[in-house]
Write a protein that holds these residues in place. Structure first.
Motif, PDB file in Angstrom:
ATOM      1  N   TYR A  52       0.918  -1.250  -0.022  1.00 24.94           N
ATOM      2  CA  TYR A  52      -0.002   0.110  -0.062  1.00 24.94           C
ATOM      3  C   TYR A  52       0.980   1.297   0.054  1.00 24.94           C
ATOM      4  N   TRP A  56       0.954   4.105  -2.835  1.00 27.43           N
ATOM      5  CA  TRP A  56       0.279   5.291  -2.608  1.00 27.43           C
ATOM      6  C   TRP A  56       1.529   6.388  -2.902  1.00 27.43           C
ATOM      7  N   SER A  72      -6.061   0.735  -9.368  1.00 20.74           N
ATOM      8  CA  SER A  72      -5.309   0.488  -8.350  1.00 20.74           C
ATOM      9  C   SER A  72      -5.765  -0.204  -7.384  1.00 20.74           C
ATOM     10  N   ALA A  73      -7.172  -0.045  -6.859  1.00 21.55           N
ATOM     11  CA  ALA A  73      -7.789  -0.803  -6.136  1.00 21.55           C
ATOM     12  C   ALA A  73      -8.068  -2.134  -6.596  1.00 21.55           C
ATOM     13  N   PHE A  76      -4.928  -4.117  -6.232  1.00 20.32           N
ATOM     14  CA  PHE A  76      -4.500  -4.542  -4.672  1.00 20.32           C
ATOM     15  C   PHE A  76      -5.490  -5.742  -4.199  1.00 20.32           C
TER      16      PHE A  76
END
Length: 113
Positions: A52, A56, A72-73, A76
């Motif tokens: 993360y 970020w 991106s989410a 992830f």
């Protein structure tokens, strides 16, 4: 000039690097603790925090458009799915006794029977 405004300051990079080193120390420290079955989830949780932070700060996701945030989410989330599937595979495997590791070449087949 616009390029300089986009990147975080050097202080931000140093804080991020320090946080990653602290998390590295936490990973190494956790490997020496007698956590038993919780060792792997603890290491995975620390790894997720590191991922993360890298996404970020170093990938500049925080200053991108909402579409980049969505992808991106999604990445992830996909990483989380892969971790969960790996953990499920690891937990459900049959244990092979240590005395059969080198003496019997068919120990895995016997353990599954």
């Amino acid at each position: 000039m616009a390029h300089q405004e986009f990147h975080p300051f050097l202080k931000s990079y140093l804080k991020t690097g320090a946080a990653l080193f602290v998390l590295l120390g936490a990973t190494v420290g956790a490997s020496f603790l007698p956590l038993g079955g919780f060792a792997l989830p603890v290491a995975a949780a620390i790894a997720f925090v590191k991922v993360y932070i890298v996404m970020w700060v170093f990938m500049h996701v925080r200053k991108e458009s909402k579409l980049v945030w969505v992808f991106s989410a999604g990445a992830f989330l996909w990483l989380a799915v892969l971790f969960v599937l790996t953990m499920a595979d690891y937990v459900t495997r049959a244990e092979i006794p240590k005395d059969e590791w080198k003496t019997d070449s068919h120990a895995a087949e016997k353990a599954l029977q």
